[in-house]
Motif scaffolding. Structure first.
Motif, PDB file in Angstrom:
ATOM      1  N   GLU A  56      17.174 -28.208 -41.717  1.00  9.60           N
ATOM      2  CA  GLU A  56      17.194 -27.443 -40.472  1.00  9.60           C
ATOM      3  C   GLU A  56      15.814 -27.431 -39.817  1.00  9.60           C
ATOM      4  OE1 GLU A  56      20.804 -24.262 -41.333  1.00  9.60           O
ATOM      5  OE2 GLU A  56      18.778 -23.807 -42.081  1.00  9.60           O
ATOM      6  N   ILE A  57      14.761 -27.328 -40.627  1.00  7.91           N
ATOM      7  CA  ILE A  57      13.394 -27.393 -40.096  1.00  7.91           C
ATOM      8  C   ILE A  57      13.174 -28.744 -39.435  1.00  7.91           C
ATOM      9  CG2 ILE A  57      10.934 -27.414 -40.697  1.00  7.91           C
ATOM     10  CD1 ILE A  57      12.143 -24.650 -40.846  1.00  7.91           C
ATOM     11  N   ARG A  58      13.610 -29.800 -40.096  1.00  6.32           N
ATOM     12  CA  ARG A  58      13.463 -31.144 -39.527  1.00  6.32           C
ATOM     13  C   ARG A  58      14.233 -31.265 -38.210  1.00  6.32           C
ATOM     14  NH1 ARG A  58      11.149 -34.829 -42.956  1.00  6.32           N
ATOM     15  NH2 ARG A  58      10.941 -34.170 -45.117  1.00  6.32           N
ATOM     16  N   ALA A  59      15.393 -30.621 -38.120  1.00  2.44           N
ATOM     17  CA  ALA A  59      16.172 -30.668 -36.889  1.00  2.44           C
ATOM     18  C   ALA A  59      15.458 -29.918 -35.767  1.00  2.44           C
ATOM     19  CB  ALA A  59      17.565 -30.090 -37.126  1.00  2.44           C
ATOM     20  N   VAL A  60      14.853 -28.783 -36.074  1.00  2.00           N
ATOM     21  CA  VAL A  60      14.091 -28.030 -35.064  1.00  2.00           C
ATOM     22  C   VAL A  60      12.901 -28.867 -34.592  1.00  2.00           C
ATOM     23  CG1 VAL A  60      12.653 -25.989 -34.673  1.00  2.00           C
ATOM     24  CG2 VAL A  60      14.817 -25.771 -35.884  1.00  2.00           C
ATOM     25  N   LEU A  61      12.213 -29.498 -35.541  1.00  2.00           N
ATOM     26  CA  LEU A  61      11.094 -30.370 -35.175  1.00  2.00           C
ATOM     27  C   LEU A  61      11.563 -31.573 -34.355  1.00  2.00           C
ATOM     28  CD1 LEU A  61       8.930 -30.219 -38.397  1.00  2.00           C
ATOM     29  CD2 LEU A  61       8.184 -29.627 -36.086  1.00  2.00           C
ATOM     30  N   ALA A  62      12.758 -32.071 -34.624  1.00  2.00           N
ATOM     31  CA  ALA A  62      13.297 -33.191 -33.842  1.00  2.00           C
ATOM     32  C   ALA A  62      13.539 -32.777 -32.402  1.00  2.00           C
ATOM     33  CB  ALA A  62      14.588 -33.703 -34.477  1.00  2.00           C
ATOM     34  N   VAL A  63      13.986 -31.553 -32.195  1.00  2.00           N
ATOM     35  CA  VAL A  63      14.170 -31.052 -30.830  1.00  2.00           C
ATOM     36  C   VAL A  63      12.821 -30.978 -30.126  1.00  2.00           C
ATOM     37  CG1 VAL A  63      14.902 -29.067 -29.450  1.00  2.00           C
ATOM     38  CG2 VAL A  63      16.280 -29.800 -31.393  1.00  2.00           C
ATOM     39  N   ALA A  64      11.820 -30.452 -30.822  1.00  2.00           N
ATOM     40  CA  ALA A  64      10.480 -30.379 -30.235  1.00  2.00           C
ATOM     41  C   ALA A  64       9.934 -31.783 -29.973  1.00  2.00           C
ATOM     42  CB  ALA A  64       9.547 -29.603 -31.158  1.00  2.00           C
ATOM     43  N   MET A  65      10.205 -32.714 -30.878  1.00  2.00           N
ATOM     44  CA  MET A  65       9.737 -34.083 -30.745  1.00  2.00           C
ATOM     45  C   MET A  65      10.343 -34.750 -29.504  1.00  2.00           C
ATOM     46  SD  MET A  65       9.757 -37.044 -33.685  1.00  2.00           S
ATOM     47  CE  MET A  65      11.518 -37.027 -33.862  1.00  2.00           C
ATOM     48  N   ALA A  66      11.559 -34.400 -29.162  1.00  2.00           N
ATOM     49  CA  ALA A  66      12.188 -34.964 -27.972  1.00  2.00           C
ATOM     50  C   ALA A  66      11.445 -34.548 -26.701  1.00  2.00           C
ATOM     51  CB  ALA A  66      13.649 -34.516 -27.898  1.00  2.00           C
ATOM     52  N   TYR A  67      10.819 -33.391 -26.729  1.00  2.00           N
ATOM     53  CA  TYR A  67      10.082 -32.906 -25.568  1.00  2.00           C
ATOM     54  C   TYR A  67       8.649 -33.424 -25.508  1.00  2.00           C
ATOM     55  CZ  TYR A  67      13.708 -29.493 -24.381  1.00  2.00           C
ATOM     56  OH  TYR A  67      14.872 -28.882 -23.997  1.00  2.00           O
ATOM     57  N   ASP A  68       7.940 -33.436 -26.646  1.00  2.00           N
ATOM     58  CA  ASP A  68       6.502 -33.705 -26.576  1.00  2.00           C
ATOM     59  C   ASP A  68       6.036 -34.900 -27.407  1.00  2.00           C
ATOM     60  OD1 ASP A  68       6.582 -32.761 -29.181  1.00  2.00           O
ATOM     61  OD2 ASP A  68       5.628 -30.860 -28.719  1.00  2.00           O
ATOM     62  N   ASN A  69       6.959 -35.705 -27.914  1.00  5.37           N
ATOM     63  CA  ASN A  69       6.628 -36.933 -28.651  1.00  5.37           C
ATOM     64  C   ASN A  69       5.734 -36.695 -29.864  1.00  5.37           C
ATOM     65  OD1 ASN A  69       8.120 -38.603 -26.916  1.00  5.37           O
ATOM     66  ND2 ASN A  69       6.431 -38.583 -25.442  1.00  5.37           N
TER      67      ASN A  69
END
Length: 175
Positions: free
Chosen positions: A5-18
């Motif tokens: 779940e942490i990795r999924a939250v980070l993936a969402v953030a990664m979609a915004y700020d690379n």
């Protein structure tokens, strides 16, 4: 929250700020999630809300702040209307409402009802309360000094012995 779940939250953030999160980032965010009592869906919503309103680099503290703001606000009308109908004080209704609120807040139930676990079926090795009797402690001060009062929860030694007898997985056991 789990590591996935942490990795999924980070993936969402990664979609915004690379961002390029590594294992250390996952571990740091997992610690922040634990301390901030994040719930997965709320954390994802907080990431989306952050990037909808801000251009700042997202840190775990931003997510925690948004979750606290979301939790302190009034519940949405749809959530209030979705509560189960029935007698207002029926134990099942109260339990379902408490569970719904706990889920929304990201709370985790630490200990189940001792009677349901059978903890009170054995004598307490600490206070020597007999089977079926609650654990007690002695009042040490005041005019009631020396009186025994019942404890809200049994002594840990009483439940630890029972837990060890009912599981082979050791410390991972949850009631």
């Amino acid at each position: 929250m789990t590591e996935q779940e942490i990795r999924a939250v980070l993936a969402v953030a990664m979609a915004y700020d690379n961002r390029k999160p590594g294992e250390a980032t996952v571990a740091a965010w997992a610690e922040a999630a634990h301390r901030g009592r994040w719930a997965f869906t709320d954390a994802v919503e907080a990431v989306h809300a952050h990037f909808a309103e801000s251009t700042a680099w997202l840190m775990p503290g931003h997510v925690t702040q948004r979750l606290r703001a979301m939790r302190s606000g009034p519940a949405a009308m749809a959530e209030l209307l979705a509560l189960p109908a029935g007698q207002p004080t029926a134990p099942e209704r109260v339990r379902s409402i408490v569970d719904a609120v706990a889920g929304r807040m990201g709370w985790v139930r630490a200990v189940a009802d001792p009677a349901a676990l059978g903890v009170l079926d054995q004598a307490c090795p600490h206070c020597h309360a007999g089977p079926g009797r609650p654990c007690t402690r002695e009042i040490a001060r005041g005019r009631r000094r020396g009186e025994l009062v019942a404890l809200a929860a049994p002594h840990p030694s009483r439940s630890r012995d029972l837990a060890a007898a009912h599981t082979s997985t050791g410390p991972e056991w949850t009631p």
